[in-house]
Scaffold this motif. Structure first.
Motif, PDB file in Angstrom:
ATOM      1  N   ALA A  29      43.512  39.624  44.292  1.00 60.12           N
ATOM      2  CA  ALA A  29      45.211  39.436  45.250  1.00 60.12           C
ATOM      3  C   ALA A  29      46.313  39.660  44.036  1.00 60.12           C
ATOM      4  O   ALA A  29      46.618  40.431  44.443  1.00 60.12           O
ATOM      5  CB  ALA A  29      45.366  38.187  45.981  1.00 60.12           C
ATOM      6  N   ASP A  30      46.346  39.559  42.995  1.00 61.41           N
ATOM      7  CA  ASP A  30      47.265  39.441  41.757  1.00 61.41           C
ATOM      8  C   ASP A  30      46.835  41.295  41.738  1.00 61.41           C
ATOM      9  O   ASP A  30      48.099  42.127  41.396  1.00 61.41           O
ATOM     10  CB  ASP A  30      47.188  38.876  40.436  1.00 61.41           C
ATOM     11  N   SER A  31      45.709  41.303  41.496  1.00 60.73           N
ATOM     12  CA  SER A  31      45.879  43.348  40.891  1.00 60.73           C
ATOM     13  C   SER A  31      45.614  43.760  42.236  1.00 60.73           C
ATOM     14  O   SER A  31      46.828  45.305  41.823  1.00 60.73           O
ATOM     15  CB  SER A  31      44.340  42.998  41.124  1.00 60.73           C
ATOM     16  N   ALA A  32      45.622  43.337  43.657  1.00 59.33           N
ATOM     17  CA  ALA A  32      46.283  44.381  44.517  1.00 59.33           C
ATOM     18  C   ALA A  32      47.226  44.833  44.778  1.00 59.33           C
ATOM     19  O   ALA A  32      48.224  45.226  45.345  1.00 59.33           O
ATOM     20  CB  ALA A  32      45.552  43.779  46.065  1.00 59.33           C
ATOM     21  N   VAL A  33      47.790  43.453  45.048  1.00 59.51           N
ATOM     22  CA  VAL A  33      49.732  43.575  44.486  1.00 59.51           C
ATOM     23  C   VAL A  33      50.415  44.172  43.454  1.00 59.51           C
ATOM     24  O   VAL A  33      51.246  45.176  43.522  1.00 59.51           O
ATOM     25  CB  VAL A  33      50.064  42.190  44.278  1.00 59.51           C
ATOM     26  N   LEU A  34      49.447  44.207  42.400  1.00 61.87           N
ATOM     27  CA  LEU A  34      50.510  45.355  41.064  1.00 61.87           C
ATOM     28  C   LEU A  34      49.807  45.856  41.254  1.00 61.87           C
ATOM     29  O   LEU A  34      50.717  46.590  41.468  1.00 61.87           O
ATOM     30  CB  LEU A  34      49.237  44.544  39.839  1.00 61.87           C
ATOM     31  N   GLY A  35      49.142  47.354  41.733  1.00 62.74           N
ATOM     32  CA  GLY A  35      47.741  48.321  42.682  1.00 62.74           C
ATOM     33  C   GLY A  35      49.028  48.661  43.425  1.00 62.74           C
ATOM     34  O   GLY A  35      50.076  49.443  43.145  1.00 62.74           O
ATOM     35  N   ALA A  36      49.589  47.969  44.119  1.00 61.41           N
ATOM     36  CA  ALA A  36      50.004  48.021  45.183  1.00 61.41           C
ATOM     37  C   ALA A  36      51.596  48.586  44.906  1.00 61.41           C
ATOM     38  O   ALA A  36      52.287  49.987  45.469  1.00 61.41           O
ATOM     39  CB  ALA A  36      50.365  47.860  46.774  1.00 61.41           C
ATOM     40  N   THR A  37      51.816  47.558  44.261  1.00 63.74           N
ATOM     41  CA  THR A  37      53.758  47.713  43.828  1.00 63.74           C
ATOM     42  C   THR A  37      53.474  49.233  42.820  1.00 63.74           C
ATOM     43  O   THR A  37      54.650  50.150  42.781  1.00 63.74           O
ATOM     44  CB  THR A  37      54.359  46.347  42.587  1.00 63.74           C
ATOM     45  N   GLU A  38      52.708  49.519  41.752  1.00 61.17           N
ATOM     46  CA  GLU A  38      52.616  50.260  40.966  1.00 61.17           C
ATOM     47  C   GLU A  38      52.562  51.614  41.839  1.00 61.17           C
ATOM     48  O   GLU A  38      53.327  52.721  41.481  1.00 61.17           O
ATOM     49  CB  GLU A  38      51.458  50.629  39.642  1.00 61.17           C
ATOM     50  N   LEU A  39      51.759  51.946  43.092  1.00 63.90           N
ATOM     51  CA  LEU A  39      51.416  52.720  43.740  1.00 63.90           C
ATOM     52  C   LEU A  39      53.305  53.469  44.620  1.00 63.90           C
ATOM     53  O   LEU A  39      53.667  54.511  44.374  1.00 63.90           O
ATOM     54  CB  LEU A  39      51.345  52.707  44.766  1.00 63.90           C
ATOM     55  N   LEU A  40      53.957  52.055  45.259  1.00 64.99           N
ATOM     56  CA  LEU A  40      55.397  51.874  45.851  1.00 64.99           C
ATOM     57  C   LEU A  40      56.526  53.042  44.520  1.00 64.99           C
ATOM     58  O   LEU A  40      57.316  53.258  45.318  1.00 64.99           O
ATOM     59  CB  LEU A  40      55.612  51.315  45.706  1.00 64.99           C
ATOM     60  N   THR A  41      56.489  52.225  43.271  1.00 64.95           N
ATOM     61  CA  THR A  41      57.822  52.110  42.332  1.00 64.95           C
ATOM     62  C   THR A  41      57.322  53.822  42.486  1.00 64.95           C
ATOM     63  O   THR A  41      58.544  54.593  41.677  1.00 64.95           O
ATOM     64  CB  THR A  41      56.778  51.941  40.474  1.00 64.95           C
ATOM     65  N   ASN A  42      55.770  54.487  41.933  1.00 65.21           N
ATOM     66  CA  ASN A  42      55.657  55.962  41.742  1.00 65.21           C
ATOM     67  C   ASN A  42      56.520  56.628  42.801  1.00 65.21           C
ATOM     68  O   ASN A  42      57.299  57.635  42.640  1.00 65.21           O
ATOM     69  CB  ASN A  42      54.112  56.223  41.779  1.00 65.21           C
ATOM     70  N   ALA A  43      55.975  55.977  44.068  1.00 64.84           N
ATOM     71  CA  ALA A  43      56.792  57.284  45.285  1.00 64.84           C
ATOM     72  C   ALA A  43      57.579  57.262  45.226  1.00 64.84           C
ATOM     73  O   ALA A  43      58.628  57.798  45.512  1.00 64.84           O
ATOM     74  CB  ALA A  43      56.336  56.755  46.201  1.00 64.84           C
ATOM     75  N   MET A  44      58.685  55.993  44.133  1.00 68.82           N
ATOM     76  CA  MET A  44      60.130  55.814  44.984  1.00 68.82           C
ATOM     77  C   MET A  44      60.508  56.775  43.827  1.00 68.82           C
ATOM     78  O   MET A  44      62.057  56.773  43.567  1.00 68.82           O
ATOM     79  CB  MET A  44      60.516  54.187  44.189  1.00 68.82           C
ATOM     80  N   VAL A  45      60.166  56.858  42.724  1.00 65.36           N
ATOM     81  CA  VAL A  45      60.324  57.336  41.577  1.00 65.36           C
ATOM     82  C   VAL A  45      60.957  58.825  41.611  1.00 65.36           C
ATOM     83  O   VAL A  45      61.551  59.776  40.719  1.00 65.36           O
ATOM     84  CB  VAL A  45      60.740  56.653  39.942  1.00 65.36           C
ATOM     85  N   HIS A  46      59.438  59.195  41.496  1.00 64.03           N
ATOM     86  CA  HIS A  46      58.959  60.673  41.461  1.00 64.03           C
ATOM     87  C   HIS A  46      59.001  61.477  43.483  1.00 64.03           C
ATOM     88  O   HIS A  46      59.460  62.546  42.789  1.00 64.03           O
ATOM     89  CB  HIS A  46      57.786  60.872  41.280  1.00 64.03           C
ATOM     90  N   ALA A  47      58.955  61.584  44.113  1.00 64.34           N
ATOM     91  CA  ALA A  47      58.760  62.042  45.250  1.00 64.34           C
ATOM     92  C   ALA A  47      60.050  61.946  45.854  1.00 64.34           C
ATOM     93  O   ALA A  47      59.760  62.432  46.821  1.00 64.34           O
ATOM     94  CB  ALA A  47      57.027  60.760  46.481  1.00 64.34           C
ATOM     95  N   ASP A  48      60.424  61.128  45.900  1.00 65.88           N
ATOM     96  CA  ASP A  48      62.358  61.359  46.285  1.00 65.88           C
ATOM     97  C   ASP A  48      61.254  61.541  48.291  1.00 65.88           C
ATOM     98  O   ASP A  48      62.341  62.484  48.658  1.00 65.88           O
ATOM     99  CB  ASP A  48      62.471  62.871  46.012  1.00 65.88           C
ATOM    100  N   SER A  49      60.920  60.901  48.884  1.00 68.45           N
ATOM    101  CA  SER A  49      60.451  61.111  50.364  1.00 68.45           C
ATOM    102  C   SER A  49      60.493  60.360  50.730  1.00 68.45           C
ATOM    103  O   SER A  49      59.801  58.847  49.931  1.00 68.45           O
ATOM    104  CB  SER A  49      58.938  61.844  49.928  1.00 68.45           C
ATOM    105  N   GLY A  50      59.458  59.664  51.924  1.00 66.79           N
ATOM    106  CA  GLY A  50      59.316  58.413  52.885  1.00 66.79           C
ATOM    107  C   GLY A  50      57.660  58.055  52.209  1.00 66.79           C
ATOM    108  O   GLY A  50      56.807  59.053  51.569  1.00 66.79           O
TER     109      GLY A  50
END
Length: 132
Positions: free
Chosen positions: A37-58
């Motif tokens: 669970a810890d690794s899954a949460v960390l990984g999902a957070t990294e994916l979301l952060t990447n999308a927020m910072v770089h994708a500028d989309s939903g």
């Protein structure tokens, strides 16, 4: 949200008795789930952060239980595609995918006609024991 990255559990039993076996099994199972669970949460957070910072989309985040563990993916609709970078010590971004690679079993980037899909898998040791 705190992420516990403790990766070892040790139990010292001065004597192994039949009535302790169930408790030990459940304790080990709980630790394996916690680590997954810890690794899954960390990984999902990294994916979301990447999308927020770089994708500028939903985006769409999907988590699936698969026979060997868990598969998490994020699809964004940005114009660019994620890239692994080699940031300097002074840069404040660019470490997310390297961090992701360090905590998951497999990961990848799939360019899409509109956006990108970044995914990772984590093996569940408890499930792997049953498959062996």
């Amino acid at each position: 949200m705190a992420v516990n990255l403790v990766s070892q559990y040790q139990l010292v039993l001065p004597e192994v008795r039949p009535e302790v076996l169930h408790l030990v099994r459940e304790t080990v199972r709980a630790h394996l789930r916690l680590w997954l669970a810890d690794s899954a949460v960390l990984g999902a957070t990294e994916l979301l952060t990447n999308a927020m910072v770089h994708a500028d989309s939903g985006c769409e985040l999907t988590a699936r239980r698969v026979p060997e563990g868990v598969h998490i993916s994020l699809v964004d609709y940005g114009k660019g595609h994620p890239q692994v970078k080699d940031p300097t010590d002074h840069q404040t971004t660019g470490r997310g995918l390297a961090l992701l690679a360090g905590v998951v079993d497999e990961w990848g980037i799939e360019p899409l006609p509109l956006g990108s899909k970044v995914w990772f898998t984590l093996s569940d040791p408890a499930l792997a024991a049953f498959a062996a």
